[in-house]
Design an enzyme around this catalytic site. Structure first.
Site, PDB file in Angstrom:
ATOM      1  N   TYR A  33       0.822  -1.205   0.000  1.00 45.37           N
ATOM      2  CA  TYR A  33       0.000   0.000   0.000  1.00 45.37           C
ATOM      3  C   TYR A  33       0.858   1.257   0.000  1.00 45.37           C
ATOM      4  O   TYR A  33       2.075   1.202   0.210  1.00 45.37           O
ATOM      5  CB  TYR A  33      -0.958  -0.006   1.200  1.00 45.37           C
ATOM      6  N   ARG A  52       8.130   4.062  -4.735  1.00 38.76           N
ATOM      7  CA  ARG A  52       8.215   3.048  -3.669  1.00 38.76           C
ATOM      8  C   ARG A  52       7.206   1.922  -3.912  1.00 38.76           C
ATOM      9  O   ARG A  52       7.501   0.754  -3.650  1.00 38.76           O
ATOM     10  CB  ARG A  52       7.975   3.690  -2.296  1.00 38.76           C
ATOM     11  N   ARG A 101      -8.099 -20.767  -1.776  1.00 36.76           N
ATOM     12  CA  ARG A 101      -6.982 -20.448  -0.879  1.00 36.76           C
ATOM     13  C   ARG A 101      -5.842 -21.415  -1.133  1.00 36.76           C
ATOM     14  O   ARG A 101      -6.056 -22.633  -1.140  1.00 36.76           O
ATOM     15  CB  ARG A 101      -7.453 -20.540   0.575  1.00 36.76           C
ATOM     16  N   LYS A 151       6.482  -2.029   1.815  1.00 34.71           N
ATOM     17  CA  LYS A 151       5.319  -1.464   2.521  1.00 34.71           C
ATOM     18  C   LYS A 151       4.119  -2.402   2.375  1.00 34.71           C
ATOM     19  O   LYS A 151       3.257  -2.187   1.519  1.00 34.71           O
ATOM     20  CB  LYS A 151       5.015  -0.059   1.978  1.00 34.71           C
ATOM     21  N   GLU A 183      12.134   2.312  14.153  1.00 34.50           N
ATOM     22  CA  GLU A 183      11.247   3.389  13.690  1.00 34.50           C
ATOM     23  C   GLU A 183       9.993   3.372  14.546  1.00 34.50           C
ATOM     24  O   GLU A 183       9.887   2.571  15.480  1.00 34.50           O
ATOM     25  CB  GLU A 183      10.910   3.193  12.202  1.00 34.50           C
ATOM     26  N   LEU A 207      11.147   1.142   7.037  1.00 35.46           N
ATOM     27  CA  LEU A 207      10.544   1.597   5.786  1.00 35.46           C
ATOM     28  C   LEU A 207      11.285   2.848   5.315  1.00 35.46           C
ATOM     29  O   LEU A 207      11.608   3.720   6.123  1.00 35.46           O
ATOM     30  CB  LEU A 207       9.060   1.927   5.999  1.00 35.46           C
TER      31      LEU A 207
HETATM   32  N1  PLP Z   1       7.741   3.659   8.863  1.00 32.91           N
HETATM   33  C1  PLP Z   1       6.630   2.926   8.883  1.00 32.91           C
HETATM   34  C2  PLP Z   1       6.642   1.596   9.561  1.00 32.91           C
HETATM   35  C3  PLP Z   1       5.458   3.393   8.268  1.00 32.91           C
HETATM   36  O1  PLP Z   1       4.339   2.648   8.294  1.00 32.91           O
HETATM   37  C4  PLP Z   1       5.463   4.674   7.653  1.00 32.91           C
HETATM   38  C5  PLP Z   1       4.268   5.195   7.009  1.00 32.91           C
HETATM   39  O2  PLP Z   1       3.243   4.588   6.974  1.00 32.91           O
HETATM   40  C6  PLP Z   1       6.655   5.415   7.672  1.00 32.91           C
HETATM   41  C7  PLP Z   1       7.780   4.875   8.271  1.00 32.91           C
HETATM   42  C8  PLP Z   1       6.739   6.780   7.046  1.00 32.91           C
HETATM   43  O3  PLP Z   1       6.751   6.671   5.648  1.00 32.91           O
HETATM   44  P1  PLP Z   1       6.202   7.859   4.729  1.00 32.91           P
HETATM   45  O4  PLP Z   1       6.977   9.069   5.099  1.00 32.91           O
HETATM   46  O5  PLP Z   1       6.493   7.396   3.352  1.00 32.91           O
HETATM   47  O6  PLP Z   1       4.751   7.979   5.036  1.00 32.91           O
END
Ligand code: PLP
Length: 287
Positions: A33, A52, A101, A151, A183, A207
């Protein structure tokens, strides 16, 4: 007003939008997503989010949806149809609905990717009063899978982290692995010490935030010092400032970690300035 959403080529009222029970994302969390923010009716950092998304699809060997090249138009049309001035566009691609499935991936020749987009109206997103007071975080162990650079929609543990934070009277959780902060549950984490911005270096353990990339670029352009390296909760608690970034929160000051006030206990100058710069520059570059 009923929201108009997009599902596999069709713009529909949200109440009529449907996805199969055999969809791989529903059964296996086999989906990726993106969330793109909207300010003044314009999409922020759209190219970064699209790049991304393409990378997430490639890393998971997931077919591109048929409408991949029309994604900008679809985003714009949804923003227009739903009259969004400030808010977000959520996009999800899944490996499709093979009709049964099975752990094995379906044949991409016969099973098309599912593509869903919807808007979230958030008036006042840029002027969020919370950015003036800052937020409180707790730290929790990072027990997510090893490819956090992709993501995916596997968001159960981040959701649990938010609930743990709420239960503790806080707003979010920072995840810690081998003693170092990776993070936030849905954001990238930063501290500031003696004028230097410190944030974890890119790898498979976080991410690659699109907001992170833009904010670090603006910080360097403004002659701020940036160090991309891991830091501990103890180092964060002894920092002058802390903040996080994400597409929906932009730059958000963090004023407390595990009950310890950071710096003055108020949003710091660096975070406040970076938020201003990010909002100003992003608005100018919105599409
Ligand atoms: N880290 C994680 C785990 C996230 O889920 C997100 C955003 O959803 C981010 C960092 C920040 O990413 P972005 O700046 O692309 O929204």
């Amino acid at each position: 007003m009923t929201r108009t959403v997009y599902v596999n080529g069709e713009y529909l009222p949200e109440t009529e939008a449907k996805v199969s029970i055999f969809d791989r994302a529903f059964l296996m969390a086999d989906g990726v997503y993106e969330v793109t923010s909207v300010l003044g009716g314009k999409l922020i950092d759209f190219d970064g989010h699209l790049a991304r998304l393409e990378r997430s699809l490639t890393e998971l060997d997931m077919p591109k949806p048929k409408a991949f090249d029309e994604l900008l138009d679809i985003h714009r049309k949804l923003v227009e149809l739903n009259g969004i001035d400030e808010g977000m566009v959520y996009l999800q691609v899944t490996r499709g609905a093979p009709g049964d499935r099975d752990f094995a991936f379906p044949d991409p020749e016969t099973c098309e990717a599912t593509l869903v987009l919807f808007t979230q109206n958030k008036p006042g997103l840029a002027e969020n009063p919370v950015a003036k007071t800052g937020i409180k975080v707790i730290s929790i162990e990072d027990i997510r899978w090893g490819r956090r650079d992709i993501k995916t929609v596997q968001l159960l543990y981040p959701s649990m982290g938010k609930m743990m934070a709420k239960k503790a009277g806080c707003d979010d959780a920072w995840l810690v692995e081998d003693g170092f902060v990776t993070e936030g549950t849905s954001n990238n984490a930063y501290i500031v010490k003696d004028g230097t911005i410190i944030t974890r270096n890119l790898g498979t353990d976080i991410l690659h935030g699109i907001t992170r990339a833009a904010v670090l670029r603006f910080a360097r352009e403004a002659q701020m010092k940036v160090e991309e390296r891991p830091f501990t909760i103890a180092e964060a608690q002894g920092a002058d400032e802390a903040f996080y970034t994400s597409a929906s929160a932009f730059v958000m000051p963090v004023v407390e970690i595990d009950g310890e006030s950071i710096g003055t206990g108020k949003p710091g100058d660096v975070a406040t300035r970076l938020r201003e710069i990010y909002l100003e520059e992003s608005r100018k570059a919105g599409v």
